[in-house]
Design a protein around this motif. Structure first.
Motif, PDB file in Angstrom:
ATOM      1  N   VAL A   1      32.239 -16.488  -0.264  1.00 23.74           N
ATOM      2  CA  VAL A   1      33.038 -15.409  -0.292  1.00 23.74           C
ATOM      3  C   VAL A   1      32.626 -14.933   1.229  1.00 23.74           C
ATOM      4  O   VAL A   1      31.458 -14.528   1.513  1.00 23.74           O
ATOM      5  CB  VAL A   1      32.890 -14.185  -0.935  1.00 23.74           C
ATOM      6  CG1 VAL A   1      33.769 -12.805  -0.788  1.00 23.74           C
ATOM      7  CG2 VAL A   1      33.068 -14.710  -2.491  1.00 23.74           C
ATOM      8  N   VAL A   2      33.576 -15.009   2.331  1.00 22.42           N
ATOM      9  CA  VAL A   2      33.298 -14.188   3.702  1.00 22.42           C
ATOM     10  C   VAL A   2      34.203 -13.162   3.882  1.00 22.42           C
ATOM     11  O   VAL A   2      35.281 -13.345   3.857  1.00 22.42           O
ATOM     12  CB  VAL A   2      33.735 -15.451   4.805  1.00 22.42           C
ATOM     13  CG1 VAL A   2      33.288 -14.946   6.162  1.00 22.42           C
ATOM     14  CG2 VAL A   2      32.681 -16.781   4.513  1.00 22.42           C
TER      15      VAL A   2
ATOM     16  N   SER B   1      38.138 -15.690   1.909  1.00 20.91           N
ATOM     17  CA  SER B   1      38.137 -14.908   3.021  1.00 20.91           C
ATOM     18  C   SER B   1      38.716 -13.573   3.167  1.00 20.91           C
ATOM     19  O   SER B   1      40.077 -13.572   2.504  1.00 20.91           O
ATOM     20  CB  SER B   1      38.588 -16.020   4.204  1.00 20.91           C
ATOM     21  OG  SER B   1      38.735 -15.090   5.442  1.00 20.91           O
ATOM     22  N   ALA B   2      38.003 -12.601   3.460  1.00 24.91           N
ATOM     23  CA  ALA B   2      38.899 -11.275   3.546  1.00 24.91           C
ATOM     24  C   ALA B   2      38.595 -10.739   4.992  1.00 24.91           C
ATOM     25  O   ALA B   2      37.287 -10.592   5.296  1.00 24.91           O
ATOM     26  CB  ALA B   2      38.292 -10.408   2.513  1.00 24.91           C
ATOM     27  N   ILE B   3      39.485 -10.279   5.523  1.00 25.84           N
ATOM     28  CA  ILE B   3      39.559  -9.484   6.822  1.00 25.84           C
ATOM     29  C   ILE B   3      40.111  -8.415   6.894  1.00 25.84           C
ATOM     30  O   ILE B   3      41.400  -8.385   6.600  1.00 25.84           O
ATOM     31  CB  ILE B   3      40.051 -10.382   8.004  1.00 25.84           C
ATOM     32  CG1 ILE B   3      39.187 -11.760   8.171  1.00 25.84           C
ATOM     33  CG2 ILE B   3      39.820  -9.530   9.343  1.00 25.84           C
ATOM     34  CD1 ILE B   3      39.944 -12.721   9.164  1.00 25.84           C
TER      35      ILE B   3
ATOM     36  N   ALA C   1      38.720 -28.984  -2.669  1.00 30.86           N
ATOM     37  CA  ALA C   1      38.521 -27.606  -1.925  1.00 30.86           C
ATOM     38  C   ALA C   1      39.505 -26.665  -1.893  1.00 30.86           C
ATOM     39  O   ALA C   1      40.894 -27.145  -1.974  1.00 30.86           O
ATOM     40  CB  ALA C   1      38.255 -27.992  -0.511  1.00 30.86           C
ATOM     41  N   GLU C   2      39.488 -25.331  -2.074  1.00 30.08           N
ATOM     42  CA  GLU C   2      40.457 -24.406  -2.505  1.00 30.08           C
ATOM     43  C   GLU C   2      39.909 -23.250  -1.277  1.00 30.08           C
ATOM     44  O   GLU C   2      38.848 -22.743  -1.362  1.00 30.08           O
ATOM     45  CB  GLU C   2      40.611 -23.924  -3.699  1.00 30.08           C
ATOM     46  CG  GLU C   2      41.567 -22.739  -3.997  1.00 30.08           C
ATOM     47  CD  GLU C   2      41.704 -22.534  -5.254  1.00 30.08           C
ATOM     48  OE1 GLU C   2      42.831 -22.788  -6.029  1.00 30.08           O
ATOM     49  OE2 GLU C   2      41.052 -21.640  -5.727  1.00 30.08           O
ATOM     50  N   LEU C   3      40.873 -23.019  -0.496  1.00 28.86           N
ATOM     51  CA  LEU C   3      40.751 -21.942   0.453  1.00 28.86           C
ATOM     52  C   LEU C   3      41.673 -20.903   0.409  1.00 28.86           C
ATOM     53  O   LEU C   3      42.891 -20.995   0.513  1.00 28.86           O
ATOM     54  CB  LEU C   3      40.888 -22.563   2.033  1.00 28.86           C
ATOM     55  CG  LEU C   3      39.871 -23.235   2.625  1.00 28.86           C
ATOM     56  CD1 LEU C   3      39.545 -24.545   1.836  1.00 28.86           C
ATOM     57  CD2 LEU C   3      39.973 -23.421   3.986  1.00 28.86           C
ATOM     58  N   LEU C   4      41.176 -19.815  -0.028  1.00 26.58           N
ATOM     59  CA  LEU C   4      42.170 -18.426  -0.310  1.00 26.58           C
ATOM     60  C   LEU C   4      41.545 -17.642   0.827  1.00 26.58           C
ATOM     61  O   LEU C   4      40.417 -17.346   1.337  1.00 26.58           O
ATOM     62  CB  LEU C   4      41.570 -18.019  -1.765  1.00 26.58           C
ATOM     63  CG  LEU C   4      41.784 -18.845  -2.835  1.00 26.58           C
ATOM     64  CD1 LEU C   4      41.438 -18.150  -4.029  1.00 26.58           C
ATOM     65  CD2 LEU C   4      43.230 -19.552  -2.687  1.00 26.58           C
ATOM     66  N   GLY C   5      42.741 -16.672   1.161  1.00 26.85           N
ATOM     67  CA  GLY C   5      42.370 -15.573   2.201  1.00 26.85           C
ATOM     68  C   GLY C   5      43.152 -14.291   2.067  1.00 26.85           C
ATOM     69  O   GLY C   5      44.496 -14.574   1.710  1.00 26.85           O
ATOM     70  N   VAL C   6      42.649 -13.206   2.447  1.00 30.35           N
ATOM     71  CA  VAL C   6      43.525 -11.906   2.601  1.00 30.35           C
ATOM     72  C   VAL C   6      42.987 -11.223   3.674  1.00 30.35           C
ATOM     73  O   VAL C   6      41.822 -11.425   4.129  1.00 30.35           O
ATOM     74  CB  VAL C   6      43.311 -11.026   1.356  1.00 30.35           C
ATOM     75  CG1 VAL C   6      43.914 -11.491  -0.074  1.00 30.35           C
ATOM     76  CG2 VAL C   6      41.571 -10.614   1.178  1.00 30.35           C
TER      77      VAL C   6
END
Length: 394
Positions: free
Chosen positions: A182-183, A211-213, A234-239
């Motif tokens: 978690v970034v 990822s959360a920005i 690999a799974e890349l999730l972001g908000v």
């Protein structure tokens, strides 16, 4: 071990000299890169003048270079070391692929190497907090996580505070390891941050990268995934949620170079700006399936909600396929306002318009947020979404 495509010698222009995004030149030396200009593909969306000199070295005229302020809390089976940039294990995830990331590597006073022993299994996350250096300072750093084979761990990297920061995150994921990352970019809104993230996947390794920005003036993240053996997943999730005056960029690369690996990318963002201060986001998703990677299964999606005037989102999915012997591949991207039919349906059930809008937007984000396995963090991100929505009518 260094990237096979690391180069040396005369500086080259970014965006030139390679056939695919997977062949992007990389180096630990900032002088190996030419200074980027606005017409370069990798930099054409961000305003270079807002980077405070990170891209051309002029930061040295106004800012003092300090080490990154890092704090690591970890369970048993984890070792934390302070090393320099020449450490081979620190470098093993891969070299920087743009000038700012190389500047961070060249200029950092020290770096952090976090080692997770093989077969380590912990329900307690490894928490890494990186705080901004404050006004008048610029911090550079590198943090590499070396995850041993068959380990099962959760890694949380949280950014907070104010300042100017550029760094490299490395993730070396051993054979059979299961890693959740978690970034969380929870910066104050006066921060500039550029982050290069290199992920190296072992045989049958599983990565769940989140990822959360929500904070920062300019935030640019570039995660890159490479596979070294079959079976990687690999799974890349972001908000992300951008307000007036903020610019967020998510630029990623998944490089399928070995057979029978999987990747899935899902990012969701919302924007609310005004006529004086535009809110902007950019998402560039590059997936490469090389001729040496039959059996690949991949899909990438990016969805963006424009909530007010004065907001702009760019969504650019790119899929390069060099072999037809794959399990599946596809991409989708949307930019638009939310569905008026959904709003009408909720209002017809007696829900006021403002509350109906909030419910729709929260539901939009929940598909990603609810996949984060840390309940407290998932609830925190939901709270941030609610806080952002309160600003619309403020």
């Amino acid at each position: 071990m260094l990237n096979s495509n690391e180069f040396s010698g005369a500086a080259v222009s970014e965006g030139a000299g390679y056939q695919t995004k997977g062949d992007l030149p990389t180096s630990f030396d900032v002088e190996a890169f030419e200074v980027p200009v606005g017409r370069d593909e990798e930099w054409r969306f961000v305003s270079l003048r807002k980077l405070r000199g990170l891209h051309n070295g002029s930061f040295a005229e106004d800012l003092k270079v300090v080490p990154q302020n890092i704090d690591v809390k970890h369970p048993a089976g984890v070792t934390v070391e302070t090393v320099d940039g020449e450490n081979e294990r620190l470098r093993a995830a891969g070299a920087p692929s743009d000038r700012v990331a190389a500047q961070a590597w060249t200029s950092m006073p020290e770096a952090t190497l976090i080692t997770i022993e093989p077969d380590t299994r912990s329900d307690e996350p490894i928490h890494v907090t990186i705080a901004g250096a404050g006004e008048g300072n610029v911090s550079f750093g590198a943090t590499t996580f070396d995850v041993g084979h068959r380990a099962e761990v959760t890694l949380v990297v949280k950014y907070e505070g104010s300042g100017t920061h550029a760094d490299n995150l490395g993730f070396i994921i051993g054979d059979g390891a299961h890693v959740t990352v978690v970034v969380d970019a929870d910066w104050n809104n006066d921060t500039v941050h550029l982050s290069n993230q290199a992920m190296l996947m072992g045989r049958d390794a599983v990565l769940r990268h989140n990822s959360a920005i929500f904070g920062g003036e300019v935030v640019r993240m570039f995660p890159r995934v490479r596979y070294t053996a079959p079976g990687g997943d690999a799974e890349l999730l972001g908000v992300y949620f951008a307000d007036a005056g903020q610019y967020f960029e998510n630029r990623m690369l998944v490089d399928h170079s070995v057979p029978n690996c999987r990747s899935n990318v899902l990012y969701k963002g919302a924007l609310q700006g005004d006529k004086k201060n535009e809110a902007r986001t950019c998402w560039v998703g590059d997936v490469l399936i090389r001729s040496s990677a039959p059996g690949t299964d991949t899909y990438e999606t990016n969805n963006n909600l424009i909530l007010t005037d004065g907001a702009r989102a760019d969504a650019i999915p790119n899929l390069e396929i060099e072999t037809g012997e794959i399990a599946g591949a596809g991409h989708a991207a949307t930019v638009g306002r939310f569905d008026d039919l959904e709003l009408f349906y909720l209002m017809s059930r007696g829900i006021p318009a403002d509350e109906a809008r909030r419910l729709i937007i929260r539901g939009f984000f929940n598909e990603v947020i609810h996949r984060i396995p840390i309940e407290s963090l998932s609830e925190e991100l939901e709270r941030r979404v609610v806080d952002e929505l309160e600003k619309i009518n403020a």
